[in-house]
Write a protein that holds these residues in place. Sequence first.
Motif, short mmCIF file in Angstrom:
data_model
loop_
_atom_site.label_atom_id
_atom_site.label_comp_id
_atom_site.label_asym_id
_atom_site.label_seq_id
_atom_site.Cartn_x
_atom_site.Cartn_y
_atom_site.Cartn_z
N ALA A 1 2.54 -5.49 -0.21
CA ALA A 1 2.10 -4.88 -1.45
C ALA A 1 1.04 -3.82 -1.19
O ALA A 1 0.97 -2.81 -1.89
CB ALA A 1 1.56 -5.96 -2.39
N ALA A 2 0.23 -4.04 -0.15
CA ALA A 2 -0.80 -3.04 0.20
C ALA A 2 -0.16 -1.72 0.59
O ALA A 2 -0.65 -0.64 0.21
CB ALA A 2 -1.67 -3.57 1.32
N GLU A 3 0.95 -1.78 1.34
CA GLU A 3 1.64 -0.55 1.71
C GLU A 3 2.19 0.15 0.48
O GLU A 3 2.11 1.37 0.35
CB GLU A 3 2.78 -0.86 2.69
CG GLU A 3 2.33 -1.17 4.09
CD GLU A 3 3.50 -1.38 5.04
OE1 GLU A 3 4.66 -1.19 4.62
OE2 GLU A 3 3.25 -1.75 6.21
N LEU A 4 2.76 -0.61 -0.44
CA LEU A 4 3.29 0.00 -1.66
C LEU A 4 2.16 0.62 -2.48
O LEU A 4 2.32 1.70 -3.05
CB LEU A 4 4.04 -1.05 -2.49
CG LEU A 4 4.70 -0.51 -3.77
CD1 LEU A 4 5.66 0.64 -3.46
CD2 LEU A 4 5.43 -1.63 -4.51
N ARG A 5 1.01 -0.05 -2.53
CA ARG A 5 -0.14 0.50 -3.25
C ARG A 5 -0.56 1.83 -2.64
O ARG A 5 -0.86 2.79 -3.36
CB ARG A 5 -1.29 -0.51 -3.17
CG ARG A 5 -1.96 -0.77 -4.51
CD ARG A 5 -2.99 -1.88 -4.45
NE ARG A 5 -2.44 -3.15 -4.86
CZ ARG A 5 -2.29 -4.20 -4.09
NH1 ARG A 5 -2.64 -4.15 -2.82
NH2 ARG A 5 -1.78 -5.32 -4.57
#
Length: 302
Positions: free
Chosen positions: A251-255
């Motif tokens: 999710a951090a990468e998507l953020r």
Amino acid sequence: MAASLGLGSAQFGGDYGISNTRGRVGEDEVRQILELAADCKILNIDASHHDGDVERVLGRNWPFPSPFKPQVRTLRLENGLEWLESRLRRSVDHMGLVRAHAALVDRAEDLMGPDGDALWARLEKLKGEGLISKIGISATAADQPLLLAKRFKPDLMQVPASILDQRLVKNGTIGNLADLGIEVQIRSVFLQGLLFLPRENLPANLVPVGPHLSRVRRMMAEGGADPLHAALSFALNLEGVSTVMVGVTSAAELRAIVAASERKAPKLNWDAMALTDEVALDPSQWFADLGEQATRRLVRVA
């Protein structure tokens, strides 16, 4: 008008991407990624049965009612059209859905073979029955996607394009597809992570393009951009592109991708960043044993 983001799911089924050090994404992380995607209105989800158990993983982890527009893909034709149709129906069922937003022919060569017309007719039948809403084709640059589009008139085409792989931009294919009224999606916008891989970590077959990749990163830095920001700016602002598919392992990468996509595009010499090396543009050759041909190529480029 800028394109929107879509989400690929290959990382949910295996260790996809040359710069992926995290491996297959766990289901708790998948759930967080999907929740964030829904919050950010990233609705196109590309599911492939080739990548582990992706369809069931998605079915177990996305919110209901699902806000997403899932895309499924055909298997090869070796087992016949009846089996292919049955597998598409199972793909939709595995995701816990009544219908899929789209079905893409996964290998364009199936359409160019003797059963290509019958395959397309079968997909049109499934569209007519309501199992799928759109029919599309996933193509490579070598598949001559514009000729395929003119012959079959798909609702959408998915093709590769990136800062490093500008072939379908420079030859006008993407613009021409859009002019035909076809929804154009692009994938491999980071060229499977090659854009982020340190030069010292390049596999032997990619050593010849190391100097070019270093120049590209230097040009980005001088223009006030990092590789993620630059890659997304290039892709999202391509004329004729509707959706830019990205893959993430957290999710951090998507953020980070969402944040980078919202920044103002840098002014860079995009043309100068394109690769022309045929091996580098074909991920299937990155780790192949190219034998004597590769040896000659390494000597010539070095």
